[in-house]
Scaffold this motif. Sequence first.
Motif, PDB file in Angstrom:
ATOM      1  N   SER A   3      35.386  36.464  42.289  1.00 11.45           N
ATOM      2  CA  SER A   3      35.738  37.742  42.910  1.00 11.45           C
ATOM      3  C   SER A   3      36.605  37.560  44.154  1.00 11.45           C
ATOM      4  CB  SER A   3      34.462  38.521  43.271  1.00 11.45           C
ATOM      5  OG  SER A   3      33.688  38.789  42.123  1.00 11.45           O
ATOM      6  N   LEU A   4      37.388  36.498  44.176  1.00 16.19           N
ATOM      7  CA  LEU A   4      38.219  36.245  45.347  1.00 16.19           C
ATOM      8  C   LEU A   4      39.269  37.330  45.520  1.00 16.19           C
ATOM      9  CD1 LEU A   4      39.131  34.378  47.661  1.00 16.19           C
ATOM     10  CD2 LEU A   4      40.617  33.206  46.005  1.00 16.19           C
ATOM     11  N   LEU A   5      39.925  37.713  44.438  1.00 20.62           N
ATOM     12  CA  LEU A   5      40.978  38.720  44.485  1.00 20.62           C
ATOM     13  C   LEU A   5      40.437  40.044  43.949  1.00 20.62           C
ATOM     14  CD1 LEU A   5      43.871  36.512  43.048  1.00 20.62           C
ATOM     15  CD2 LEU A   5      43.310  36.922  45.450  1.00 20.62           C
ATOM     16  N   ASN A   6      40.751  41.135  44.647  1.00 16.73           N
ATOM     17  CA  ASN A   6      40.235  42.450  44.250  1.00 16.73           C
ATOM     18  C   ASN A   6      41.387  43.439  44.161  1.00 16.73           C
ATOM     19  OD1 ASN A   6      38.744  44.704  43.703  1.00 16.73           O
ATOM     20  ND2 ASN A   6      37.847  44.876  45.741  1.00 16.73           N
ATOM     21  N   ILE A   7      41.745  43.813  42.937  1.00 15.99           N
ATOM     22  CA  ILE A   7      42.837  44.769  42.744  1.00 15.99           C
ATOM     23  C   ILE A   7      42.455  46.159  43.235  1.00 15.99           C
ATOM     24  CG2 ILE A   7      42.133  45.433  40.417  1.00 15.99           C
ATOM     25  CD1 ILE A   7      45.743  44.954  41.633  1.00 15.99           C
ATOM     26  N   TYR A   8      41.142  46.447  43.261  1.00 19.36           N
ATOM     27  CA  TYR A   8      40.673  47.782  43.633  1.00 19.36           C
ATOM     28  C   TYR A   8      40.524  47.895  45.151  1.00 19.36           C
ATOM     29  CZ  TYR A   8      39.639  47.982  38.653  1.00 19.36           C
ATOM     30  OH  TYR A   8      39.735  47.943  37.279  1.00 19.36           O
ATOM     31  N   SER A   9      41.624  47.748  45.836  1.00 20.74           N
ATOM     32  CA  SER A   9      41.646  47.797  47.293  1.00 20.74           C
ATOM     33  C   SER A   9      43.016  48.290  47.744  1.00 20.74           C
ATOM     34  CB  SER A   9      41.367  46.409  47.884  1.00 20.74           C
ATOM     35  OG  SER A   9      42.407  45.505  47.519  1.00 20.74           O
ATOM     36  N   ILE A  10      43.145  48.552  49.033  1.00 24.83           N
ATOM     37  CA  ILE A  10      44.439  48.990  49.563  1.00 24.83           C
ATOM     38  C   ILE A  10      45.485  47.904  49.383  1.00 24.83           C
ATOM     39  CG2 ILE A  10      43.948  48.183  51.897  1.00 24.83           C
ATOM     40  CD1 ILE A  10      45.796  51.428  51.063  1.00 24.83           C
ATOM     41  N   TRP A  11      45.055  46.641  49.474  1.00 26.13           N
ATOM     42  CA  TRP A  11      45.993  45.533  49.275  1.00 26.13           C
ATOM     43  C   TRP A  11      46.410  45.425  47.815  1.00 26.13           C
ATOM     44  CZ3 TRP A  11      48.061  44.109  53.570  1.00 26.13           C
ATOM     45  CH2 TRP A  11      47.320  44.148  54.750  1.00 26.13           C
ATOM     46  N   ILE A  15      36.013  39.937  35.968  1.00 23.08           N
ATOM     47  CA  ILE A  15      36.609  39.905  34.633  1.00 23.08           C
ATOM     48  C   ILE A  15      38.119  39.671  34.675  1.00 23.08           C
ATOM     49  CG2 ILE A  15      34.831  41.428  33.703  1.00 23.08           C
ATOM     50  CD1 ILE A  15      37.000  43.640  33.678  1.00 23.08           C
ATOM     51  N   GLY A  16      38.726  39.621  35.861  1.00 22.59           N
ATOM     52  CA  GLY A  16      40.159  39.375  35.961  1.00 22.59           C
ATOM     53  C   GLY A  16      40.479  37.917  35.651  1.00 22.59           C
ATOM     54  N   LEU A  17      41.502  37.697  34.849  1.00 28.21           N
ATOM     55  CA  LEU A  17      41.829  36.331  34.432  1.00 28.21           C
ATOM     56  C   LEU A  17      42.143  35.434  35.617  1.00 28.21           C
ATOM     57  CD1 LEU A  17      43.987  37.014  31.251  1.00 28.21           C
ATOM     58  CD2 LEU A  17      41.633  36.196  31.364  1.00 28.21           C
ATOM     59  N   TYR A  18      42.892  35.932  36.594  1.00 26.03           N
ATOM     60  CA  TYR A  18      43.228  35.113  37.759  1.00 26.03           C
ATOM     61  C   TYR A  18      41.973  34.723  38.528  1.00 26.03           C
ATOM     62  CZ  TYR A  18      48.267  35.981  37.271  1.00 26.03           C
ATOM     63  OH  TYR A  18      49.556  36.020  36.822  1.00 26.03           O
ATOM     64  N   ASN A  19      41.059  35.658  38.692  1.00 23.77           N
ATOM     65  CA  ASN A  19      39.825  35.354  39.418  1.00 23.77           C
ATOM     66  C   ASN A  19      38.993  34.309  38.685  1.00 23.77           C
ATOM     67  OD1 ASN A  19      39.711  36.894  41.873  1.00 23.77           O
ATOM     68  ND2 ASN A  19      39.610  38.746  40.630  1.00 23.77           N
ATOM     69  N   ILE A  20      38.932  34.429  37.376  1.00 23.54           N
ATOM     70  CA  ILE A  20      38.160  33.457  36.594  1.00 23.54           C
ATOM     71  C   ILE A  20      38.793  32.078  36.681  1.00 23.54           C
ATOM     72  CG2 ILE A  20      37.488  32.839  34.238  1.00 23.54           C
ATOM     73  CD1 ILE A  20      37.130  35.820  33.691  1.00 23.54           C
ATOM     74  N   TRP A  21      40.113  32.008  36.546  1.00 25.49           N
ATOM     75  CA  TRP A  21      40.783  30.709  36.615  1.00 25.49           C
ATOM     76  C   TRP A  21      40.647  30.076  37.990  1.00 25.49           C
ATOM     77  CZ3 TRP A  21      45.704  32.997  33.917  1.00 25.49           C
ATOM     78  CH2 TRP A  21      45.420  33.139  32.541  1.00 25.49           C
ATOM     79  N   PHE A  68      36.699  43.702  22.130  1.00 27.11           N
ATOM     80  CA  PHE A  68      35.979  43.903  23.397  1.00 27.11           C
ATOM     81  C   PHE A  68      36.413  42.800  24.352  1.00 27.11           C
ATOM     82  CE2 PHE A  68      33.072  41.118  21.087  1.00 27.11           C
ATOM     83  CZ  PHE A  68      32.681  40.204  22.052  1.00 27.11           C
ATOM     84  N   TRP A  69      36.227  43.057  25.664  1.00 22.04           N
ATOM     85  CA  TRP A  69      36.799  42.171  26.664  1.00 22.04           C
ATOM     86  C   TRP A  69      35.713  41.414  27.399  1.00 22.04           C
ATOM     87  CZ3 TRP A  69      40.893  39.608  27.397  1.00 22.04           C
ATOM     88  CH2 TRP A  69      41.228  39.059  28.637  1.00 22.04           C
ATOM     89  N   ASN A  70      35.614  40.140  27.084  1.00 23.28           N
ATOM     90  CA  ASN A  70      34.750  39.206  27.807  1.00 23.28           C
ATOM     91  C   ASN A  70      35.532  37.900  27.912  1.00 23.28           C
ATOM     92  OD1 ASN A  70      32.820  37.622  28.955  1.00 23.28           O
ATOM     93  ND2 ASN A  70      31.365  37.714  27.239  1.00 23.28           N
ATOM     94  N   PRO A  71      36.287  37.716  28.986  1.00 22.70           N
ATOM     95  CA  PRO A  71      37.200  36.573  29.057  1.00 22.70           C
ATOM     96  C   PRO A  71      36.522  35.215  29.018  1.00 22.70           C
ATOM     97  CG  PRO A  71      37.050  37.719  31.178  1.00 22.70           C
ATOM     98  CD  PRO A  71      36.344  38.574  30.179  1.00 22.70           C
ATOM     99  N   TYR A 116      43.402  43.781  34.496  1.00 25.19           N
ATOM    100  CA  TYR A 116      42.872  42.673  33.702  1.00 25.19           C
ATOM    101  C   TYR A 116      43.235  41.310  34.287  1.00 25.19           C
ATOM    102  CZ  TYR A 116      41.461  45.873  30.034  1.00 25.19           C
ATOM    103  OH  TYR A 116      40.836  46.866  29.325  1.00 25.19           O
ATOM    104  N   LEU A 117      44.088  41.311  35.290  1.00 23.71           N
ATOM    105  CA  LEU A 117      44.443  40.055  35.952  1.00 23.71           C
ATOM    106  C   LEU A 117      43.679  39.844  37.250  1.00 23.71           C
ATOM    107  CD1 LEU A 117      48.324  40.144  35.435  1.00 23.71           C
ATOM    108  CD2 LEU A 117      46.745  38.493  34.404  1.00 23.71           C
ATOM    109  N   LEU A 118      43.441  40.915  37.999  1.00 20.96           N
ATOM    110  CA  LEU A 118      42.911  40.779  39.353  1.00 20.96           C
ATOM    111  C   LEU A 118      41.600  41.517  39.585  1.00 20.96           C
ATOM    112  CD1 LEU A 118      46.229  41.109  41.432  1.00 20.96           C
ATOM    113  CD2 LEU A 118      44.969  39.033  40.862  1.00 20.96           C
TER     114      LEU A 118
END
Length: 568
Positions: free
Chosen positions: A139-147, A123-129, A328-331, A117-119
């Motif tokens: 979509s700068l940061l992607n938690i769904y990756s090897i990194w 919909i990640g808060l950090y990406n939105i901010w 429901f989640w819509n930041p 929910y952050l990355l």
Amino acid sequence: MNLRGLPLYLPVLLAAGLAILPASYLIFGSLWSADPGLPGQLTSQNFAAVASDPTLGTVLFNSVAYSLGAALFAAALAFILAIALQRTDAPLKRFMTSSLLVSLAIPWMVEDIAWTYLLSPRIGLYNIWLGQLFGIGDSLLNIYSIWGLIWVMGLSLTPLAYLIISPSLSLVDPHLEEASLVSGARLRTTFFRIDLPLSLPSILSALLLCTVIALEAFDASAIIGIPGRVWTLTNSIYGQTVQTPPNFEVASAYAVILVAMTLTLILLYSRSIRLSQRYVTVSGRTGRPRTFSLGRYRWFVAGGFITYLFVYLVPVLSVLVFVSLHNFWNPTDLPPITLANYENLLIFPSIDTGIFNSAIVSVTAAVATAALAFFLSYTSARRRSVIGRAAELVASLPLAFPTIVLGIGLLWALLRSPLPIYGTVWALTLAYTIRYVPIVSRFLSGPLVQLAKELEEVSRICGAGVATTLRRIVFPLLKPSLIAGAVYVFVVSIKDLGAAVMLTTGDSALFSSALYNLWTHGDELVAVAGGILYVGVLSGALLILAIILKVDLFSIMSPEGRRAKSGN
């Protein structure tokens, strides 16, 4: 071994037999042509299927890169924290060590959910901010990756790495530092020429152990790896078992590969521990190491502590609470705050059942593990017979078994067993007992070496038998270490997801597997509310245990607490 000593060896032989059970059936399953419990024949086709899988290279690369990257990240961050907390006069040290302790009470699965929910892209808060602040998209940061996997697991492993590294910095012989300074070396030179080399064995041990744990961890690979299609060995094993139709034979072949990798790393870890004996600096003349004065930089380091907390612990807990209060989640267009997720959570019967089952499994596994580890450690230290040494070696096999692999091995064993315990809480109790007996025995091995044999010899001279000597002499002296080992098993078993997803059914679901089912079946926000409850239940259980057992949890990680204990 005489017959009088036979009862002492029975628990040891039981521990060895239990260790052989999943190992032998895992190998059998990897060579069997049919699913567990069905007729078939021995074959090598399962390994051929793994070898011909076009994604095998990617799976192995991801597993190694993710585990090694997370371990390097955790060891580096833990070393910096250990220097600041152990060797400087920075403020807020007690607060920081307490915060590290709090982070140990957060299940990894819950942390992983928080980071989604952050990355997450869009919909990640950090990406939105970041997108609103710099106009660079969402979509700068992607938690769904090897990194993303490396980031999440590295932060999760940092407290453990700190526990391993910090003692080496707090026990450096101050005479070595004084000799360096008297010789004209500056503080920086003294640190890099004296302190850092003496800490290298602990750093290497932390690196290897964190690599093993990351390699075998299923939580992050499930919550982040599967949606991001970052395939590792653990989520590949799970994927083989939940596909239609399930392929337990190929999953077992993957599991054998994972065991071979973890066994290699564990052997390297054991070698690093033996080599560390060359770096002994604690003697009768040793005093407390020098505390470096930071001067005007004291609050700069304290700011680093606060930054760490606001990058890791604070956002993880805050986002869980915040998300759980929305239906429901819509930041970008948040609905009103509500407790509906918590109300819905209590409707699911698997939650009540999971909490109850988790309590039974964790307590029972902790008691059974401590009992078997007590006899295993004692016979290893005091009765150096051929049978005792062989049993100790065999009982150590589960050290190389990730819990998800252990679950696969026991799945094969229990479905072919006349004992009807598959699908019950006792199957999970058996799994965690097998897994953690060799670990708890290492909690006891050090204190047993320090326990003088003369105490037991005097007891026998006075006419006491072996049982009386163990009950009146050995057990009371080892009680603190036994309690520490039992608490450790309680915590890791209640947090585990790997064995839970392999061995649970509807009636035997654990809290961890119940939340994972909610997460994967579309009830994400209810699962988040369950994560808050998960943290609360585990924290409350630890607090109750600390009160009942009179254990000072802060002294586990605090420099002051460890020094006070060493001075007693």
